[in-house]
Design a protein around this motif. Sequence first.
Motif, PDB file in Angstrom:
ATOM      1  N   ILE A  62       0.858  -1.190   0.000  1.00 42.14           N
ATOM      2  CA  ILE A  62       0.000   0.000   0.000  1.00 42.14           C
ATOM      3  C   ILE A  62       0.891   1.236   0.000  1.00 42.14           C
ATOM      4  O   ILE A  62       1.850   1.312   0.761  1.00 42.14           O
ATOM      5  N   ASP A  63       0.574   2.179  -0.862  1.00 40.01           N
ATOM      6  CA  ASP A  63       1.384   3.387  -0.985  1.00 40.01           C
ATOM      7  C   ASP A  63       0.896   4.437   0.008  1.00 40.01           C
ATOM      8  O   ASP A  63      -0.208   4.960  -0.129  1.00 40.01           O
ATOM      9  N   PRO A  64       1.707   4.760   1.016  1.00 44.90           N
ATOM     10  CA  PRO A  64       1.234   5.689   2.047  1.00 44.90           C
ATOM     11  C   PRO A  64       1.009   7.105   1.520  1.00 44.90           C
ATOM     12  O   PRO A  64       0.366   7.913   2.187  1.00 44.90           O
ATOM     13  N   LEU A  65       1.533   7.411   0.352  1.00 46.13           N
ATOM     14  CA  LEU A  65       1.302   8.749  -0.195  1.00 46.13           C
ATOM     15  C   LEU A  65      -0.058   8.832  -0.884  1.00 46.13           C
ATOM     16  O   LEU A  65      -0.543   9.911  -1.197  1.00 46.13           O
ATOM     17  N   ARG A  66      -0.667   7.676  -1.154  1.00 46.93           N
ATOM     18  CA  ARG A  66      -1.950   7.667  -1.851  1.00 46.93           C
ATOM     19  C   ARG A  66      -3.092   7.163  -0.996  1.00 46.93           C
ATOM     20  O   ARG A  66      -4.257   7.441  -1.267  1.00 46.93           O
ATOM     21  N   GLU A  67      -2.771   6.351   0.001  1.00 48.09           N
ATOM     22  CA  GLU A  67      -3.821   5.736   0.819  1.00 48.09           C
ATOM     23  C   GLU A  67      -3.624   6.150   2.273  1.00 48.09           C
ATOM     24  O   GLU A  67      -2.507   6.436   2.695  1.00 48.09           O
ATOM     25  N   PRO A  68      -4.707   6.157   3.044  1.00 46.97           N
ATOM     26  CA  PRO A  68      -4.540   6.465   4.467  1.00 46.97           C
ATOM     27  C   PRO A  68      -3.627   5.427   5.140  1.00 46.97           C
ATOM     28  O   PRO A  68      -3.682   4.248   4.807  1.00 46.97           O
ATOM     29  N   MET A  69      -2.807   5.898   6.046  1.00 42.92           N
ATOM     30  CA  MET A  69      -1.903   5.011   6.771  1.00 42.92           C
ATOM     31  C   MET A  69      -1.990   5.444   8.232  1.00 42.92           C
ATOM     32  O   MET A  69      -1.688   6.588   8.545  1.00 42.92           O
ATOM     33  N   GLU A  70      -2.444   4.556   9.090  1.00 41.82           N
ATOM     34  CA  GLU A  70      -2.804   4.990  10.443  1.00 41.82           C
ATOM     35  C   GLU A  70      -1.749   4.589  11.480  1.00 41.82           C
ATOM     36  O   GLU A  70      -1.415   3.415  11.597  1.00 41.82           O
TER      37      GLU A  70
END
Lengths: 366, 501
Positions: free
Chosen positions: B127-135
């Motif tokens: 998962i790309d943290p620049l495009r998707e939420p990363m908690e």
Amino acid sequence: MLKEGQVRIPAGCAISGIFSRSGEAMSGEDIITSITVMHDRSNGLGGGYAGYGIYPQYKDYYALHIFYDTHEAKTDCEKFLERHFDIINLSKIPTRPTKGITDAPLIWRYFVAPLPTKLAESQLDEKEFVVRCVFRVNTQLEGAYVFSSGKNMGVFKAVGYPEDVGRFYRLEEYAGYCWTCHGRYPTNTPGWWGGAHPFALLDTTIVHNGEISSYDANRRSIEMHGYKCTLLTDTEVIAYMADYLTRRKGLTLQEMASVIAAPFWSTIQRMPSPQRETLTYLRNTFSSLLITGPFSILMGFDGGMMALNDRLKLRSMVIGERGDRVYAASEECAIRAICPELDRLWSPRGGEAAIFTLKGADGLCQ
Amino acid sequence: MPVNYLMPEYEVYRNPARCIACRACERQCANEVHHYDADLKAMVADDAKCVNCHRCVSLCPTRALKIVKSDHTFRENANWTGEAITEIYKQAATGGVLLSAMGNPKAFPIYWDKLLINASQVTNPPIDPLREPMETRTFLGKKSDTIRRDAQGNILCQGEPQLELKVPIMFSAMSYGSISYNAHASLARAAQALGTYYNTGEGGLHQDFYQYGANTIVQVASGRFGVFSDYLNAGAAIEIKMGQGAKPGIGGHLPGAKIVGDISRTRMIPEGSDAISPAPHHDIYSIEDLRQLVFSLKEATHYQKPVFVKIAAVHNVAAIASGIARSGADVICIDGFRGGTGAAPTRIRDNVGIPIELALASVDTRLREEGIRDQVGLVVGGSIRNAADVVKAIALGADAVYIATSALIALGCHLCRSCQSGKCNWGIATQRPELVKRLNPDVGSQRLVNLVTAWKHEIEEIMGGMGINSIEALRGNRMMLRGIGLTDRELSILGIRHAGE
């Protein structure tokens, strides 16, 4: 090579489900047709079905479906069952020789009720008593494996392509209001029937397509609560989490979905009170049961079916509706194959639980 | 004049072609290494006083200075090393216990560096943290055991107090006194900006810092310095310090010379009196006594604050942690043997305690075996050096980590390990006003924010690679780790498999 359960085997898959809201009995024919269309999503290393409402004549008894590797295992297990249950009926599960299904274990079915004295002695409620007996067999009796343990429902699974598995178990001869199905694409050779889906505990069954990245966090958490993950598969741990959250903690299915596929914190913060507080509370309280990574699951339960995707929707799943019937599948073609004309076709969003229950039934949740 | 057996460890090398004799080095060095020799018309240095803190090197406008390890040597001996011989000379001269600062510097295994992290390929997507939420948000505290509902069936969201962290990194305990006012101000402001917490240590809470109470963990240690009702209620949580990784089983001693002005007032002891923290809490000689202190503090704060209990990682740490989990504590903090300190007996620092990686793994395993892991939060410290260490700690089972040495390094500390002298040239471990003012809290807090923000980005990248988009799905997810070059025994304690398995 290590057997399934000794090593974790990720798998891709196909899933399909049919549910009749009016409770109309459907043979297993349609679900077999549906999964056949998605042949290429499986690789012949596992397939299986769950049918609900299929044992009306024994609906008050737990139906135990058991694989035995040997006759000795069967003898041992039956001794155990006799000590703990009143066995109303037992038989081989009917099968037919099917090309592509080989190395079958002994497959038996028992309709049972817990012995009242044993149950009272255990100081457990009836369901918990059955669960513990199932775990006893699966973890302590070599060569015996209970793969279905609910009332008025049953799981049928094997190593092979799912359409062959359906024919093998003669599912066209059963009739139920709900069917779920799974075709497996494991990335290793398990060669063990117990590893196929659905995975079941009491009347909860899970078919699952995905590979969850939270697996070991979920496994280590759920094992604290008396569950033993013997297969090391995603499906097994999801089934236990569903059982724990709904049966043991009393959450509704909607609440369960907001734990395992929780909304992002940023979404929760935008919600109105008291929803915001409730979801924050649930997410924090059961934080170790959050599932990350791709999954689409169909969860069957007494009186209903739930479809749920991971919160980023990293696996395909569509839902079709026609009259009283609800269809859910990995691909639209699997629905169109059995119901070409639909009233409605939609894709649930990531983390959005689609829950269907029998009309007039005040089930766990709507 | 008696013979001096001690030879300088370092040599100050000054490039005469570059030195302009501006005397900046002389002004900067609290150890008085440099001075201007009027006869020579040149700067000279007394190597023996140099602690290798790099202050002069960093401030020299012409880059004329460097500090090199002296090649002056004893006759080579693998057993009687120069260090071993020198320590005997020191003790023969003074009859005293050797003192050191900061964490254990010996070449023990660093298990963090023998753990490798997983990543997704094919069967599930990274998962790309620049495009998707990363908690990275996490909560510390006891989780509710039962779900209660009102008459309408709505869930009652009541439970034990929780501490919300926007990032699973907190600043570990360092007292006002052991570090400076400006260092504390930097930590407090950074904690507030980051949505995390700093810890007062056992020196009380300076009145200026009550405004950061919502991001403060107030500590109650064996000396009980500065502890009173307002203090307990000022913080977001209370930490009972039972032990410290750098000196398990040892108390503390802040010399009377440092108990001046605000420090005396904040610690609530007379100026000039030694601040001695006993080795044990004298009201806690066993686990049942700890339970009483936990509940005394909860009573004093109306059950609104989570109570932490901090212990050093020692041999029996898993059983001790299990006892603490059952004592009513909300969070257990474990400090590994590499944890820092302002002063510790050298022999204790270098020989007592165990690595935090092993302690964490065995505590988490034990609490799960007993089914009580959810009853308590788990925070670890004792040399968390970078974002990868954080990820590995969480995958082994921690809820969050404590950092202190890393935070001090961000403030300019060069790990010269001379804190006990009180002459910190970087304005951190000192109370001399002319040195303290060298640390600007505006700059210091920004550097701390930068550090933790950078780590947060890296944590998100690593999590994304694993296909995990929320920190709680990483916690205890040991299948995401593999060991490299570890024995079966080490792997079994860590609860992980070897790389390639």
